[in-house]
Write an enzyme that holds these catalytic residues in place. Structure first.
Site, PDB file in Angstrom:
ATOM      1  N   ASP A  21       0.808  -1.219   0.000  1.00 43.29           N
ATOM      2  CA  ASP A  21       0.000   0.000   0.000  1.00 43.29           C
ATOM      3  C   ASP A  21       0.842   1.272   0.000  1.00 43.29           C
ATOM      4  OD1 ASP A  21       0.904  -0.553   2.588  1.00 43.29           O
ATOM      5  OD2 ASP A  21      -1.077  -1.037   3.360  1.00 43.29           O
TER       6      ASP A  21
ATOM      7  N   ASN B  42      -7.400  -3.060  14.507  1.00 46.20           N
ATOM      8  CA  ASN B  42      -8.810  -3.254  14.140  1.00 46.20           C
ATOM      9  C   ASN B  42      -8.981  -4.437  13.183  1.00 46.20           C
ATOM     10  OD1 ASN B  42      -7.789  -2.295  11.748  1.00 46.20           O
ATOM     11  ND2 ASN B  42      -9.137  -0.530  11.575  1.00 46.20           N
TER      12      ASN B  42
ATOM     13  N   GLU C 273      -9.780  -2.114   5.459  1.00 45.14           N
ATOM     14  CA  GLU C 273     -10.344  -1.769   6.761  1.00 45.14           C
ATOM     15  C   GLU C 273     -11.648  -2.536   7.008  1.00 45.14           C
ATOM     16  OE1 GLU C 273      -8.516  -0.103   8.709  1.00 45.14           O
ATOM     17  OE2 GLU C 273      -8.087   1.948   8.080  1.00 45.14           O
TER      18      GLU C 273
ATOM     19  N   HIS D   7      -7.319  -4.843  10.284  1.00 41.18           N
ATOM     20  CA  HIS D   7      -7.033  -4.607   8.858  1.00 41.18           C
ATOM     21  C   HIS D   7      -5.753  -5.311   8.441  1.00 41.18           C
ATOM     22  CE1 HIS D   7      -4.661  -0.568   9.645  1.00 41.18           C
ATOM     23  NE2 HIS D   7      -3.814  -1.567   9.551  1.00 41.18           N
TER      24      HIS D   7
HETATM   25  C1  F6R Z   1       1.482  -1.617   6.144  1.00 39.78           C
HETATM   26  C2  F6R Z   1       0.161  -2.194   6.252  1.00 39.78           C
HETATM   27  C3  F6R Z   1      -0.608  -2.204   7.520  1.00 39.78           C
HETATM   28  C4  F6R Z   1       0.230  -2.559   8.756  1.00 39.78           C
HETATM   29  C5  F6R Z   1      -0.623  -2.522  10.017  1.00 39.78           C
HETATM   30  C6  F6R Z   1       0.189  -2.788  11.263  1.00 39.78           C
HETATM   31  O1  F6R Z   1       1.985  -1.716   4.825  1.00 39.78           O
HETATM   32  O2  F6R Z   1      -0.329  -2.640   5.266  1.00 39.78           O
HETATM   33  O3  F6R Z   1      -1.666  -3.111   7.398  1.00 39.78           O
HETATM   34  O4  F6R Z   1       0.785  -3.827   8.591  1.00 39.78           O
HETATM   35  O5  F6R Z   1      -1.249  -1.276  10.132  1.00 39.78           O
HETATM   36  O6  F6R Z   1       1.072  -1.744  11.454  1.00 39.78           O
HETATM   37  P1  F6R Z   1       2.233  -1.818  12.552  1.00 39.78           P
HETATM   38  O7  F6R Z   1       3.153  -2.892  12.099  1.00 39.78           O
HETATM   39  O8  F6R Z   1       2.885  -0.466  12.491  1.00 39.78           O
HETATM   40  O9  F6R Z   1       1.570  -2.114  13.847  1.00 39.78           O
END
Ligand code: F6R
Length: 242
Positions: free
Chosen positions: A67, A136, A143, A138
């Site tokens: 992303d 959450n 989301e 995702h």
């Molecule tokens: C990042 C992504 C997100 C993260 C998620 C967890 O490319 O796609 O889904 O993997 O938000 O983020 P952290 O690792 O910072 O807790």
């Protein structure tokens, strides 16, 4: 689905990096699906070490990231392209033109999304996809919602994601409100998936992910339909989900 509980973050990172090493050593032209955020930083540190000691060669490897924020370009320190350059690509022997991150500055975002999916298909799909998980549920920026989207698409970010990611910005108001993200369908086409989760704020969603129930309210639960997923967690989560 396989669950592996490791002592701590370092051990989780080592396991994921070893798995990637095995895949790349077996297939030097491997396609790696990569993530940003705090979770994979340890994996990237391990891969950099392995590359320095000639235990892994990235010269023929291709990477595709999950992303990118809308409106942020590669020179913006908050962009995911910048993150990848600074946390991995600049320290390994990868050909930069074989690294793909969605373009958050594309004039035609819909076209960019289509091109991104076509690119992944042309590459014949992802050999191993690294995933973190949002508190959450995702994965990438898919989301919680009534409807989940299969392909790469433009998405709004939820308040909880904006709040969680504000730690990387000066304030929550600076976090972009939308992103271009790989969709669940594309992620599910990966031949192998490694999802890493650490810290108590992820315990609830990981518990749901392992519950045997599938809900769009926790997008990660879709992974239960994939045939080769390994969930790597630390003991802290391990204790909380028992
Ligand atoms: C990042 C992504 C997100 C993260 C998620 C967890 O490319 O796609 O889904 O993997 O938000 O983020 P952290 O690792 O910072 O807790």
């Amino acid at each position: 689905m396989k669950l592996v509980i490791k002592k701590d973050y370092d051990e989780m990172s080592k396991l994921a990096a070893e798995t990637i090493k095995g895949i790349v050593n077996n297939k030097p032209t491997a396609i790696l699906g990569l993530a940003t955020g705090s979770t994979p930083i340890g994996v990237y540190k391990e891969l950099i070490k392995m590359n320095k000691s000639n235990d892994i060669d990235f010269s023929k490897v291709t990477t595709v990231n999950l992303d990118e924020y809308i409106g942020l370009g590669e020179n913006d320190p908050q962009s995911y392209r910048y993150f990848m350059n600074k946390n991995l690509f600049e320290y390994i022997n990868i050909n930069k033109s074989n690294t793909f991150v969605p373009n958050g500055l594309a004039e035609n975002i819909e076209q960019e999304a289509k091109n991104y999916d076509n690119k992944i298909d042309e590459l014949d799909g992802i050999d191993v996809q690294i995933l973190g998980i949002g508190s959450n549920g995702h994965i990438a920026f898919n989301e919680p919602s009534d409807v989940l989207i299969a392909g790469t698409h433009l998405t709004g970010l939820t308040e909880s994601t904006i709040e969680a990611n504000s730690r990387f910005f000066d304030s929550a108001s600076e976090v972009p409100k939308s992103a271009l993200t790989m969709g669940l369908g594309q992620i599910m086409k990966s031949r192998k998936i490694l999802l890493l989760a650490q810290g108590e704020n992820k315990a609830e969603v990981v518990k749901e992910l392992l519950s045997g129930k599938i809900t769009t309210k926790n997008p990660s639960t879709m992974l239960q339909m994939h045939k080769d997923v390994t969930i790597i967690i630390d003991e802290e989560i391990g204790k909380l989900i028992k």
